[in-house]
Design an enzyme around this catalytic site. Structure first.
Site, mmCIF file in Angstrom:
data_model
loop_
_atom_site.group_PDB
_atom_site.id
_atom_site.type_symbol
_atom_site.label_atom_id
_atom_site.label_comp_id
_atom_site.label_asym_id
_atom_site.label_seq_id
_atom_site.Cartn_x
_atom_site.Cartn_y
_atom_site.Cartn_z
ATOM 1 N N ASN A 6 0.851 -1.181 0.000
ATOM 2 C CA ASN A 6 0.000 0.000 0.000
ATOM 3 C C ASN A 6 0.896 1.244 0.000
ATOM 4 O O ASN A 6 1.725 1.421 0.902
ATOM 5 C CB ASN A 6 -0.897 -0.018 1.243
ATOM 6 N N HIS A 9 0.919 6.151 2.074
ATOM 7 C CA HIS A 9 1.686 7.064 2.919
ATOM 8 C C HIS A 9 2.869 7.696 2.203
ATOM 9 O O HIS A 9 3.484 8.625 2.740
ATOM 10 C CB HIS A 9 2.095 6.368 4.217
ATOM 11 N N HIS A 42 -5.758 3.741 -1.532
ATOM 12 C CA HIS A 42 -7.092 4.031 -1.009
ATOM 13 C C HIS A 42 -7.442 5.453 -1.412
ATOM 14 O O HIS A 42 -6.839 6.415 -0.925
ATOM 15 C CB HIS A 42 -7.089 3.883 0.513
ATOM 16 N N ARG A 44 -9.663 8.118 -0.768
ATOM 17 C CA ARG A 44 -10.637 8.506 0.242
ATOM 18 C C ARG A 44 -11.494 9.673 -0.234
ATOM 19 O O ARG A 44 -11.096 10.444 -1.092
ATOM 20 C CB ARG A 44 -9.925 8.899 1.548
ATOM 21 N N ARG A 48 -7.178 12.612 1.353
ATOM 22 C CA ARG A 48 -6.129 13.004 2.298
ATOM 23 C C ARG A 48 -4.748 12.518 1.883
ATOM 24 O O ARG A 48 -3.742 13.045 2.347
ATOM 25 C CB ARG A 48 -6.459 12.499 3.698
ATOM 26 N N GLU A 69 -8.708 0.506 -2.982
ATOM 27 C CA GLU A 69 -9.545 0.504 -1.790
ATOM 28 C C GLU A 69 -10.466 1.709 -1.848
ATOM 29 O O GLU A 69 -10.024 2.819 -2.173
ATOM 30 C CB GLU A 69 -8.686 0.564 -0.518
ATOM 31 N N THR A 100 -8.310 2.980 8.508
ATOM 32 C CA THR A 100 -9.539 2.188 8.517
ATOM 33 C C THR A 100 -9.680 1.437 9.837
ATOM 34 O O THR A 100 -8.760 0.753 10.277
ATOM 35 C CB THR A 100 -9.537 1.189 7.350
ATOM 36 N N GLU A 150 -10.846 -9.820 2.218
ATOM 37 C CA GLU A 150 -9.627 -9.459 2.938
ATOM 38 C C GLU A 150 -9.944 -9.509 4.418
ATOM 39 O O GLU A 150 -10.789 -8.749 4.916
ATOM 40 C CB GLU A 150 -9.125 -8.072 2.557
ATOM 41 N N HIS A 190 -3.971 -5.277 7.700
ATOM 42 C CA HIS A 190 -4.212 -4.206 8.669
ATOM 43 C C HIS A 190 -3.371 -4.447 9.918
ATOM 44 O O HIS A 190 -3.559 -5.420 10.638
ATOM 45 C CB HIS A 190 -5.681 -4.055 9.073
#
Length: 239
Positions: A6, A9, A42, A44, A48, A69, A100, A150, A190
């Site tokens: 992922n 970040h 993801h 959003r 963000r 996502e 999440t 998932e 996660h």
């Protein structure tokens, strides 16, 4: 076991200065080169981290698997149908959360979910649902038309003792076995990191783990390629 990375970040770091670097697309390409089997992002509602232009560029650049996502909203459905990632993972989303929190409330949204997934499947976009490792949730995901689940590993990642982690790992193992018995593909994610991810390599029913924050955090010290290859070694899947 495969590893999807992922890259949210990387975008978080870029957005801290609202400039151009580091580029999440460059990170995705390096992750693939380093052995990642897929790239997760993801998009959003509040944008963000990943932004619409990032997603468009990722779609053009990613050659392994792009996993988008997203929340179950009409806006995101249209974006997915336009972008055509290989996989959409439906996740719960709240503006106030840092990340999440918990699995998708599939019982509450089941009827809506059936109608939401159908156009995605018709467009040859596979759908996964981020759920708790629970048989009822797995049954409902299959009934809704998902090809994959998932399993949320956040509870496992928060356990502090070996005994507690062992019990939660077994819960995930049994859920994965049940999901596979129904013909669903199974991934997990996660809160997984360099201290707790290795045991998942013993669960043959889990095909892939999705890890983001831990890898990006390690990369700040070692570089992204080194961080990914270290995680692959822990999973017994070194490229």
């Amino acid at each position: 076991m495969r590893l999807s990375v992922n890259i949210d970040h990387i975008a978080t770091l870029r957005n801290a200065r609202n400039e151009f670097d580091p580029d999440p697309v460059a990170a995705a390409l390096l992750a693939e080169k380093s052995g990642a089997a897929g790239i997760v992002c993801h998009l959003r509602e509040d944008r963000r981290h990943i932004r619409d232009n990032d997603l468009e560029r990722l779609r053009r650049a990613v050659t392994t698997k792009l996993d988008l996502e997203m929340a179950m909203t009409a806006e995101m459905q249209l974006i997915a149908l336009k972008t055509k990632p290989e996989l959409v993972t439906l996740v719960p989303e709240k503006r106030e959360e840092l990340t999440t929190e918990g699995g998708f409330d599939i019982t509450r949204h089941h009827e809506t979910l059936i109608e939401f997934i159908k156009p995605l499947n018709d467009a040859a976009i596979a759908v996964s649902i981020f759920i708790e490792p629970d048989r009822r949730a797995i049954d409902l995901a299959r009934q809704a038309g998902a090809a994959m689940v998932e399993l949320h590993t956040g509870i496992y990642s928060l356990k502090e003792t070996d005994e507690e982690r062992g019990k939660e790992l077994e819960n995930v193992r049994q859920a994965a076995r049940y999901a596979r018995s129904l013909g669903l593909s199974v991934v997990a994610g996660h809160g997984l990191n360099y201290r707790n991810a290795a045991p998942f390599s013993t669960i043959s029913e889990i095909e892939e783990v999705s890890i983001g924050h831990a890898i990006i955090a390690r990369a700040a010290f070692t570089g992204l390629e080194s961080a990914i290859r270290e995680m692959l070694r822990l999973l017994g899947s070194e490229a």
